[in-house]
Scaffold this active site. Structure first.
Site, mmCIF file in Angstrom:
data_model
loop_
_atom_site.group_PDB
_atom_site.id
_atom_site.type_symbol
_atom_site.label_atom_id
_atom_site.label_comp_id
_atom_site.label_asym_id
_atom_site.label_seq_id
_atom_site.Cartn_x
_atom_site.Cartn_y
_atom_site.Cartn_z
ATOM 1 C CG ASP A 130 -5.437 0.448 3.848
ATOM 2 O OD1 ASP A 130 -5.452 -0.692 4.340
ATOM 3 O OD2 ASP A 130 -4.551 1.286 4.089
ATOM 4 C CG HIS A 154 -4.032 11.037 2.602
ATOM 5 N ND1 HIS A 154 -5.032 10.995 3.550
ATOM 6 C CD2 HIS A 154 -3.158 10.046 2.955
ATOM 7 C CE1 HIS A 154 -4.787 10.038 4.432
ATOM 8 N NE2 HIS A 154 -3.645 9.453 4.088
ATOM 9 N NE ARG A 176 -7.063 6.792 9.735
ATOM 10 C CZ ARG A 176 -6.361 6.723 8.632
ATOM 11 N NH1 ARG A 176 -5.094 6.314 8.673
ATOM 12 N NH2 ARG A 176 -6.904 7.031 7.461
ATOM 13 C CD GLU A 200 -5.385 2.947 -0.069
ATOM 14 O OE1 GLU A 200 -4.664 2.274 -0.847
ATOM 15 O OE2 GLU A 200 -5.144 3.071 1.148
ATOM 16 C CD GLU A 256 -7.263 13.021 4.181
ATOM 17 O OE1 GLU A 256 -6.851 13.908 3.407
ATOM 18 O OE2 GLU A 256 -7.518 11.861 3.823
ATOM 19 C CG ASP A 286 -2.036 1.020 1.101
ATOM 20 O OD1 ASP A 286 -2.543 1.202 -0.012
ATOM 21 O OD2 ASP A 286 -2.400 1.623 2.116
ATOM 22 C CD GLU A 294 -5.876 5.012 4.784
ATOM 23 O OE1 GLU A 294 -5.305 5.728 5.625
ATOM 24 O OE2 GLU A 294 -5.290 4.194 4.055
ATOM 25 C CB THR A 299 -7.204 -4.676 2.425
ATOM 26 O OG1 THR A 299 -6.200 -4.311 3.374
ATOM 27 C CG2 THR A 299 -7.159 -3.735 1.231
ATOM 28 C CD GLN A 333 -2.205 4.379 10.707
ATOM 29 O OE1 GLN A 333 -3.426 4.422 10.605
ATOM 30 N NE2 GLN A 333 -1.410 4.854 9.772
ATOM 31 C CE LYS A 343 -3.066 2.372 7.315
ATOM 32 N NZ LYS A 343 -3.923 3.184 6.432
#
Length: 408
Positions: A225, A124, A229, A193, A352, A117, A191, A249, A232, A245
């Site tokens: 993904d 971002h 948080r 992607e 975000e 990834d 996420e 996925t 992480q 993570k």
């Protein structure tokens, strides 16, 4: 409506023809399928009925044999499929081999080899830098404009769209906590992607140059993904993402071949730093893709990230991924990294969109900072196609479920 009678402008018309793996009603046998409108063609059965030399590649329970066959075979098979669904002379043979999309079961369309990834959106990366390093002179790390940053993920937890995602548990520690605690993540995120699927392998010790991208990459798909948080944030200093993570996925059930996206090719954003030769794409064909992504929570669109804004292209990512001599395997999957545009409504993660939980989103069913149990996330997208028609990408959905067996 008969399968051949696809409405004009349907994003899954004969100009698209994405590949998947399905089982027909009343059977558990997996078959390679091609989507046309709201139907699925049994590609292996059609190839056999029409005497195609590629029947052995299509009459399989996974796309991997076709992926491994290489670019010439990919183009030949696509031309044949286009003829089978458009030439009237084939209609009587092919029509009985279609199944309504609503009646079939869809599976992960290929066996995932390795998963990588990336972190390729400048918007971002700058947002994340401003959130976590608000006093830094530059919101980007010093290496960001010089190489595509990435990490190796866990291929065994790549899930097909529609699979529930169990809320992960792990260690977390807020800045004000005296010690870490263990439990389900309370900051589960999305996420948005795009994933790229490798077909033809490469030789160990031989890097793949920028110009080799289309010889090795078969197609692309939407990818979510999922990210814990809080887990992480506690674990990734000084190394990269790990348990935050690796739990899940999600990818689409349909892989769109690169040949279906010729009209969507665009130049990437202007580069602000000189690149080393192996990444310098000045003289290469346009490496970006104009994909219009929509991200929804419980059916409510919260963001529309534009893939055309990605600073690093998929070709550059592939070149960087192999520049040290690492080899490619059939079924390798690599993600673009979170897709975010410059506007607030184009951010590709809740991190975000809510500015790390500071600004809650107002949804019809209540406020959200991060995902709650029962939330359903859906990614969908389209790209410009020939003659102004859209090319649809298979959507990715996933529902968050609570952990049933808490670990202590």
């Amino acid at each position: 409506m008969p399968p051949f009678d696809v409405p004009e402008g349907d994003p899954f018309g004969p100009h698209n023809l994405p590949y998947g793996v399905f089982s027909p009603p009343g059977s558990s046998e997996r078959r390679v399928g091609v989507r046309l409108g709201d139907h699925v063609l049994d590609a292996g059965a059609a190839a056999h009925a029409l005497g195609s030399p590629y029947a052995s590649l299509l009459a399989r329970p996974t796309l991997n044999p076709l992926l491994a066959a290489g670019r010439t075979s990919w183009s030949d098979v696509r031309r044949a499929l286009t003829a089978w669904v458009t030439v009237p002379a084939h209609r009587e043979t092919v029509e009985p081999l279609f199944h309504p999309l609503s009646s079939v079961t869809l599976y992960l369309p290929f066996e995932v080899a390795d998963y990588v990834d990336f972190y390729a959106s400048e918007n971002h990366a700058r947002n994340v830098g401003r959130i976590f390093r608000p006093d830094a002179a530059d919101s980007l790390t010093p290496n960001w404009k010089h190489l595509p940053i990435g990490y190796h993920g866990r291929s065994g937890t790549v899930l097909v769209s529609g699979t529930d995602v169990v809320r992960p548990s792990g260690q977390r520690k807020a800045p004000t906590d005296p010690a870490p605690v263990f439990g389900p993540s309370v900051r589960l995120d999305i996420e948005a992607e795009v994933g790229f699927v490798v077909g033809a392998p490469s030789e160990l010790g031989r890097p793949v140059p920028l110009g080799g991208f289309r010889d090795h990459v078969f197609g692309l798909c939407l990818l979510n993904d999922w990210s814990a948080r809080d887990v992480q944030a506690w674990e990734y200093v000084p190394l990269g993402p790990f348990l935050g993570k690796s739990f899940a996925t999600s990818v689409a059930a349909w892989i769109t071949p690169l040949d279906a996206l010729e009209e969507a090719r665009v130049a990437p954003p202007e580069r602000t730093h000189a690149l080393l030769p192996y990444l310098d794409d000045t003289d290469e064909e346009p490496g970006g893709y104009d994909l219009r992504i929509s991200m929804a929570v419980n059916g409510h669109v919260v963001s529309e990230p534009p893939f055309s804004t990605m600073y690093w292209t998929a070709a550059q990512q592939l070149a960087h991924m192999t520049v040290n001599g690492a080899s490619l395997r059939t079924g390798d999957l690599y993600g673009s990294g979170t897709v975010s545009g410059p506007a607030e409504g184009q951010r590709g993660s809740l991190l975000e969109l809510t500015w790390n939980g500071r600004d809650a989103l107002e949804l019809p069913d209540g406020k959200r900072t991060f995902l709650e149990d029962g939330d359903v996330v859906t990614l969908s997208a389209w790209a410009p196609g020939p003659g102004g028609v859209r090319v649809g990408l298979g959507e990715v959905t996933g529902r968050v479920t609570p952990r049933a067996d808490p670990v202590s």
